[in-house]
Design a protein around this motif. Structure first.
Motif, short mmCIF file in Angstrom:
data_model
loop_
_atom_site.label_atom_id
_atom_site.label_comp_id
_atom_site.label_asym_id
_atom_site.label_seq_id
_atom_site.Cartn_x
_atom_site.Cartn_y
_atom_site.Cartn_z
N SER A 201 0.79 -1.22 0.00
CA SER A 201 0.00 0.00 0.00
C SER A 201 0.83 1.28 0.00
N GLY A 206 -4.38 3.78 1.20
CA GLY A 206 -5.81 3.66 1.40
C GLY A 206 -6.35 2.34 0.90
N LYS A 207 -5.46 1.52 0.36
CA LYS A 207 -5.90 0.22 -0.13
C LYS A 207 -6.52 -0.55 1.01
N VAL A 208 -7.71 -1.06 0.80
CA VAL A 208 -8.42 -1.71 1.89
C VAL A 208 -8.07 -3.18 2.00
N GLU A 264 -17.14 -0.37 -1.25
CA GLU A 264 -15.67 -0.47 -1.25
C GLU A 264 -14.97 0.85 -1.55
N LYS A 268 -13.35 3.20 1.31
CA LYS A 268 -11.92 3.51 1.30
C LYS A 268 -11.71 5.01 1.36
N TYR A 308 -8.74 -7.08 5.42
CA TYR A 308 -8.11 -5.75 5.46
C TYR A 308 -6.59 -5.80 5.41
N SER A 312 -5.63 -0.58 7.15
CA SER A 312 -7.09 -0.43 7.26
C SER A 312 -7.56 -0.91 8.62
N TYR A 417 -5.86 5.56 -6.71
CA TYR A 417 -6.80 4.70 -5.98
C TYR A 417 -7.28 3.52 -6.81
N ASP A 419 -7.89 0.02 -8.35
CA ASP A 419 -7.81 -1.33 -7.79
C ASP A 419 -7.32 -2.34 -8.83
#
Ligand SMILES: [Zn+2]
Length: 477
Positions: A201, A206-208, A264, A268, A308, A312, A417, A419
């Motif tokens: 990350s 902020g990657k969950v 999601e 986030k 997570y 997170s 951000y 994914d």
């Protein structure tokens, strides 16, 4: 010979649907027909019209659906498939099923709203315009979902089995490994669905969910996405840029409007905003989370803590659930949503759909796009032809509810951000494979993205790579 037929996400990024037909002509035995993903076409009209076409084989003859994740471009056609007679099991992970229980009825609701709008305006060539499926039909199809744990082998017939392995794309997302006999030996097919970020990350703050799709795969046939096949993600921390964009907008008395997928991506982004408010990087303005499914989405998100990242988990430990945070307002009803529009004070409004194809974001943009004080901030991929892509592309106006709305607000995009893995990350992951797949078919990409990734893979890995074509049938060897 068994074959795969690409019924969607070929030449485009939406409508993911890949049919496996295991029929073996030599034995004369009827085979299984299994659909990997069942997504909605979105964006340009020529693609959306495909949502109204029947499957090449009758829906009732499809034995099962295996679903990689809960994004609409992968699951949004399921209610239509059921409407057309499909009655088999839909295999997915539990978080994916939970997310589908929210996103599919919401999609049905949007389909009904669209049809009602066209009927009122009489702008459809169909009279009356009908929804692709309704809220109720989408709720009804929940009964066909069957949870499958990650890495659990499921035997669908004496011949065919499959297993989910982590894709690290969104909550619950998985790739599908399929094993089936071809010419007396077991052949392995790997369908990636969407491939998540490969590195940790630091470059994807902020990657969950945990970074890194399953390493060390083997495949005879690889069917892989190529959304970001021609673009690399920025490698810098987006938070300073994000903070300055928000501060500048608030200073000039404007609001920040963020189109985001309600599940999601929104969660986030809420955590990032909370963290930046607590550290005083941005002012404490009201944050509106405007989606009828926002609270349900938060509940699902909080329930699956096993997925997570440590960061997170730490944020949740520190701040608890977003529903309880002061200054964060969840609008559920249409009245609550309208109230947001009555407020002239600076605020941050997060609403869906993420590509501005429908939903409450249309009202917010319709009202706030003409005012240069405001900022429209994109934090996700915008498929060509969607309103999101038109606004992001710098168009002077955009059509919303049949009216051309001038775009005078500032428009910005933050790409970190995402994914999806970008090309260097894809290569890094592919290099962990234990074998060179006999053939790789690239799907889920615009033509230029797929062809660039194909060239890169041929050059760097020496693999046999093809770009899949819509409705093309390819034999499995
Ligand atoms: Zn996805």
């Amino acid at each position: 010979m068994p074959y795969i037929q690409f019924l969607g996400a070929a030449g485009t990024v939406t409508g993911s649907k890949h049919l496996i037909n295991t029929s073996d002509d030599s034995s004369g035995k009827p085979g299984l027909q299994v659909l990997i993903d069942c997504g909605l076409f979105q964006g340009q009209k020529e693609w959306r019209e495909r949502n109204w076409q029947d499957t090449p084989i009758p829906a009732r003859e499809i034995d099962a659906v295996i679903l990689t994740h809960a994004h609409l471009d992968h699951c949004g056609w399921i209610p239509r498939l059921v409407k057309e007679g499909f009655r088999g099991p839909i295999y997915a992970t539990q978080p994916t099923i939970d997310l589908c229980s929210v996103v599919l009825p919401d999609s049905g609701h949007l389909q009904e709203e669209d049809a009602a709008f066209y009927n009122k305006k009489k702008v459809s060539k169909h009279d009356p315009a009908l929804p692709l499926y309704t809220f109720e039909e989408a709720q009804d199809c929940q009964q066909y979902f069957k949870p499958v744990a990650v890495e659990q082998t499921m035997q669908l017939s004496p011949e065919l089995s499959f297993r989910f392995v982590r894709a690290a794309h969104i909550l619950g997302s998985c790739m599908v490994e399929v094993a089936l006999p071809v010419n007396g030996r077991s052949s392995r097919l790997l369908f990636t669905g969407d491939v998540g970020r490969v590195r940790d990350s630091e470059i994807a703050p902020g990657k969950v969910v945990h970074s890194g799709p399953q390493e060390g795969e083997t495949a005879d046939v690889l069917v892989m996405e190529s959304t970001y096949g021609n673009r690399e993600h920025p490698k810098i921390d987006p938070r300073p840029q994000l903070a300055s964009l928000i501060r500048d907008t608030v200073k000039r008395g404007g609001s920040v409007i963020v189109p985001a997928f309600a599940v999601e991506r929104t969660q986030k982004f809420l955590f990032i905003l909370k963290e930046m408010m607590e550290s005083a990087e941005i002012p404490r303005v009201p944050v509106y989370c405007d989606s009828p499914m926002a609270i349900k989405a938060v509940e699902i998100f909080m329930k699956h803590s096993e997925e997570y990242t440590p960061q997170s988990a730490e944020l949740i430990r520190k701040y608890g659930t977003p529903v309880e945070w002061q200054g964060f307002i969840f609008a559920q009803t249409a009245e609550e949503s309208k109230k947001i529009n009555e407020s002239n004070f600076p605020s941050i409004i997060i609403s869906s759909s993420g590509m501005v194809t429908g939903g409450r974001i249309l009202h917010h943009l319709g009202q706030r796009l003409p005012d240069p004080k405001n900022l429209v901030l994109f934090i996700g991929f915008q498929a060509p032809g969607t309103r999101g892509a038109i606004i992001k592309g710098g168009a002077p106006e955009v059509k919303i509810f049949g009216q051309f709305i001038p775009i005078r607000a500032q428009v910005e995009a933050i790409e970190q951000y995402s994914d999806h893995a970008d090309p260097p990350e894809m290569l890094e992951w592919l290099q962990t494979f234990k074998n060179k797949p006999g053939v790789t078919y690239l799907v889920h990409g615009e033509p230029t993205a797929s062809s660039q990734l194909r060239s890169l893979m041929k050059k760097e890995l020496g693999w046999n790579v093809q770009v899949a074509e819509y409705m093309e049938k390819v034999g499995v060897k």
